[in-house]
Design a protein around this motif. Structure first.
Motif, mmCIF file in Angstrom:
data_model
loop_
_atom_site.group_PDB
_atom_site.id
_atom_site.type_symbol
_atom_site.label_atom_id
_atom_site.label_comp_id
_atom_site.label_asym_id
_atom_site.label_seq_id
_atom_site.Cartn_x
_atom_site.Cartn_y
_atom_site.Cartn_z
ATOM 1 N N PHE A 11 -11.408 6.672 -4.565
ATOM 2 C CA PHE A 11 -10.112 6.670 -5.265
ATOM 3 C C PHE A 11 -9.354 5.380 -4.903
ATOM 4 N N LEU B 253 -10.588 0.507 6.720
ATOM 5 C CA LEU B 253 -9.464 -0.420 6.537
ATOM 6 C C LEU B 253 -8.582 0.081 5.416
ATOM 7 N N ARG C 59 -0.645 13.107 1.862
ATOM 8 C CA ARG C 59 -2.113 13.129 1.729
ATOM 9 C C ARG C 59 -2.751 13.737 2.970
ATOM 10 N N ILE D 288 -4.686 -1.273 3.351
ATOM 11 C CA ILE D 288 -3.611 -2.257 3.323
ATOM 12 C C ILE D 288 -2.290 -1.640 3.812
ATOM 13 N N SER E 244 -7.022 -6.040 3.724
ATOM 14 C CA SER E 244 -7.119 -5.878 2.274
ATOM 15 C C SER E 244 -8.563 -5.981 1.819
ATOM 16 N N GLY F 97 0.815 -1.222 0.000
ATOM 17 C CA GLY F 97 0.000 0.000 0.000
ATOM 18 C C GLY F 97 0.841 1.261 0.000
HETATM 19 C C1 LIG Z 1 -5.421 6.829 -3.721
HETATM 20 S S1 LIG Z 1 -5.410 6.238 -2.055
HETATM 21 C C2 LIG Z 1 -6.991 6.787 -1.476
HETATM 22 C C3 LIG Z 1 -7.111 6.819 0.027
HETATM 23 C C4 LIG Z 1 -8.423 7.429 0.568
HETATM 24 N N1 LIG Z 1 -9.578 6.689 0.115
HETATM 25 C C5 LIG Z 1 -8.508 8.866 0.164
HETATM 26 O O1 LIG Z 1 -9.154 9.147 -0.861
HETATM 27 O O2 LIG Z 1 -7.932 9.735 0.850
HETATM 28 C C6 LIG Z 1 -5.606 4.491 -2.234
HETATM 29 C C7 LIG Z 1 -5.488 3.727 -0.932
HETATM 30 O O3 LIG Z 1 -5.760 2.341 -1.177
HETATM 31 C C8 LIG Z 1 -4.894 1.568 -0.373
HETATM 32 N N2 LIG Z 1 -4.868 0.205 -0.941
HETATM 33 C C9 LIG Z 1 -4.174 -0.277 -2.003
HETATM 34 N N3 LIG Z 1 -4.482 -1.573 -2.240
HETATM 35 C C10 LIG Z 1 -5.415 -1.915 -1.297
HETATM 36 C C11 LIG Z 1 -6.117 -3.118 -1.001
HETATM 37 N N4 LIG Z 1 -5.952 -4.227 -1.732
HETATM 38 N N5 LIG Z 1 -6.972 -3.133 0.035
HETATM 39 C C12 LIG Z 1 -7.174 -2.017 0.785
HETATM 40 N N6 LIG Z 1 -6.522 -0.851 0.559
HETATM 41 C C13 LIG Z 1 -5.670 -0.794 -0.469
HETATM 42 C C14 LIG Z 1 -3.585 2.336 -0.388
HETATM 43 O O4 LIG Z 1 -2.732 1.988 0.681
HETATM 44 C C15 LIG Z 1 -4.097 3.773 -0.307
HETATM 45 O O5 LIG Z 1 -4.205 4.218 1.034
#
Ligand SMILES: C[S@@+](CC[C@H](N)C(=O)[O-])C[C@H]1O[C@@H](n2cnc3c(N)ncnc32)[C@H](O)[C@@H]1O
Ligand SMILES: [Zn+2]
Length: 280
Positions: free
Chosen positions: A165, A124, A64, A126, A147, A55
Motif C-alpha cells: 500500500f 524504512l 493504523r 518517510i 525515502s 509522510g
Molecule cells: C498507506 S501507508 C502504508 C504503510 C504500511 N506499508 C502498511 O501497509 O501498514 C503508506 C506509507 O508510505 C509512507 N511514505 C510516503 N511517501 C514515502 C516515500 N517517498 N518513501 C517512503 N515512505 C513513504 C507514509 O509515511 C506511510 O507510512
C-alpha cells in the motif's frame, strides 16, 4: 528461526557504505547519523525533505497501529508472509520493507518465519512518527527514516523488497535487490473497503478491471487477488480505519459524519498481491 537487523547501509549523501560506531552510523567521508533513543536512524537529509513533517502524521500512524494490532488485516499479513517466504526453505533472507508504516507486516513476517530461516529485516518510512512507532514495538529489525526515492541501502544487497500500500520507486527497488531478488507489492483491488467507501461517498467510481502493468526492470512471477470478509466492531475501530486511509481527507464532511455514526461495519478486503523478479 532467528531475526536480525539488516546492516547493509549506505550514506544517503554520497552512497558510501555506512559503518556502525558506538551510537551512530558513519561513512568514510565523515557523514554521521545518530541512533535515536528508540533505536532507529534518521537517514533523510533535511535537503531531501519536501516538507517539514513528510509522510503520515502522528495521528494516522497511531490509528493504523491500533487498527492493525487488533488483527483486522491478519489475512493480508498471512498472504504477504507466505508470498515473501515462497520457495525459501532454509538459509538466510534479507528483506526490506519500503514504506513500512508502523512495522506491522515485518513483525508478522518475523512471527511467521519457519525455524530454519534466518531473517535480516529492515524497514524504512518517510514518516518519523511511523518509524518511531515501529522501533518502539520491535527493536530487532533495523528501522530508518528515509525515502523510497533514495534508499539508504547498498546496491544488490537484499532478497526481498516489500512495497505494501506504498509509493513505489522501481529504479531504486531494482538497484537494492540482488539479481534474483523479488519485489512484493500489495495494492487495493477494486472492492477493497467497498462498504466504507459506500458510506463516505455519494457514488463510487466505476471499476476499471484492468490488471496492473509490469514495471520496467521487472518480470512478473505471480499475481494473486485476496478476497476476505471481516466485520469491524465498534465506533472506535471504525474511526481508526478511517484515520489510517486517505479516505479521511478525500471524503466530504457529510460522508465522515455518516461514518462516525457507525458502530459495526461488515467490510470486504480485496488486495492484489504481486511478486516481480528483478530483470537483468
Ligand atoms: C498507506 S501507508 C502504508 C504503510 C504500511 N506499508 C502498511 O501497509 O501498514 C503508506 C506509507 O508510505 C509512507 N511514505 C510516503 N511517501 C514515502 C516515500 N517517498 N518513501 C517512503 N515512505 C513513504 C507514509 O509515511 C506511510 O507510512
Ligand atoms: Zn557520506
Amino acid at each position: 528461526m532467528s531475526i536480525h537487523a539488516l546492516q547493509t547501509l549506505r550514506c544517503p549523501l554520497d552512497g558510501e557504505s555506512l559503518h556502525r560506531e558506538a551510537a551512530c552510523w558513519r561513512c568514510q567521508n565523515g557523514h554521521s547519523f545518530d541512533i535515536a533513543r528508540e533505536g532507529y536512524v534518521n537517514l533523510l537529509p533535511v535537503q531531501h525533505k519536501r516538507s517539514r513533517d513528510p509522510g503520515d502524521s502522528k495521528e494516522m500512524v497511531l490509528a493504523r497501529r491500533q487498527f492493525l494490532n487488533a488483527g483486522y488485516y491478519q489475512a493480508i499479513a498471512d498472504a504477504v508472509a507466505k508470498a515473501v517466504l515462497r520457495d525459501v526453505e532454509s538459509g538466510s533472507l534479507c528483506c526490506l520493507d519500503a514504506g513500512s508504516g508502523e512495522g506491522y507486516y515485518l513483525r508478522e513476517l518475523a512471527r511467521q518465519a519457519p525455524p530454519d530461516i534466518e531473517l535480516f529485516l529492515g524497514g524504512l518510512d518517510i514518516s518519523k512518527w511511523a518509524v518511531q512507532a515501529a522501533a518502539k514495538q520491535d527493536s530487532t529489525p533495523a528501522w530508518w527514516v528515509a525515502s523510497n526515492a533514495n534508499i539508504p541501502v547498498q546496491s544488490n544487497s537484499v532478497d526481498r523488497v516489500l512495497c505494501l500500500f506504498g509509493f513505489p520507486v522501481y529504479a531504486e527497488f531494482a538497484r537494492v535487490l540482488r539479481p534474483d531478488g523479488v519485489l512484493l507489492m500489495a495494492d487495493p483491488g477494486p472492492n477493497h473497503l467497498r462498504q466504507l467507501r459506500e458510506v463516505l461517498y455519494p457514488s463510487l467510481r466505476p471499476v476499471s478491471g484492468e490488471m496492473p502493468v509490469c514495471p520496467p526492470g521487472f518480470a512478473e512471477l505471480s499475481i494473486e487477488s485476496l478476497q476476505h470478509e471481516i466485520v469491524v466492531e465498534g465506533a472506535v475501530a471504525i474511526q481508526q480505519l478511517l484515520g489510517m486511509t486517505p479516505h479521511f481527507f478525500r471524503a466530504s464532511a457529510d460522508g465522515r459524519k455518516q461514518a462516525t455514526a457507525l458502530t459495526r461495519l461488515p467490510l470486504t478486503l480485496d488486495v492484489v498481491i504481486r511478486r516481480l523478479r528483478r530483470n537483468d
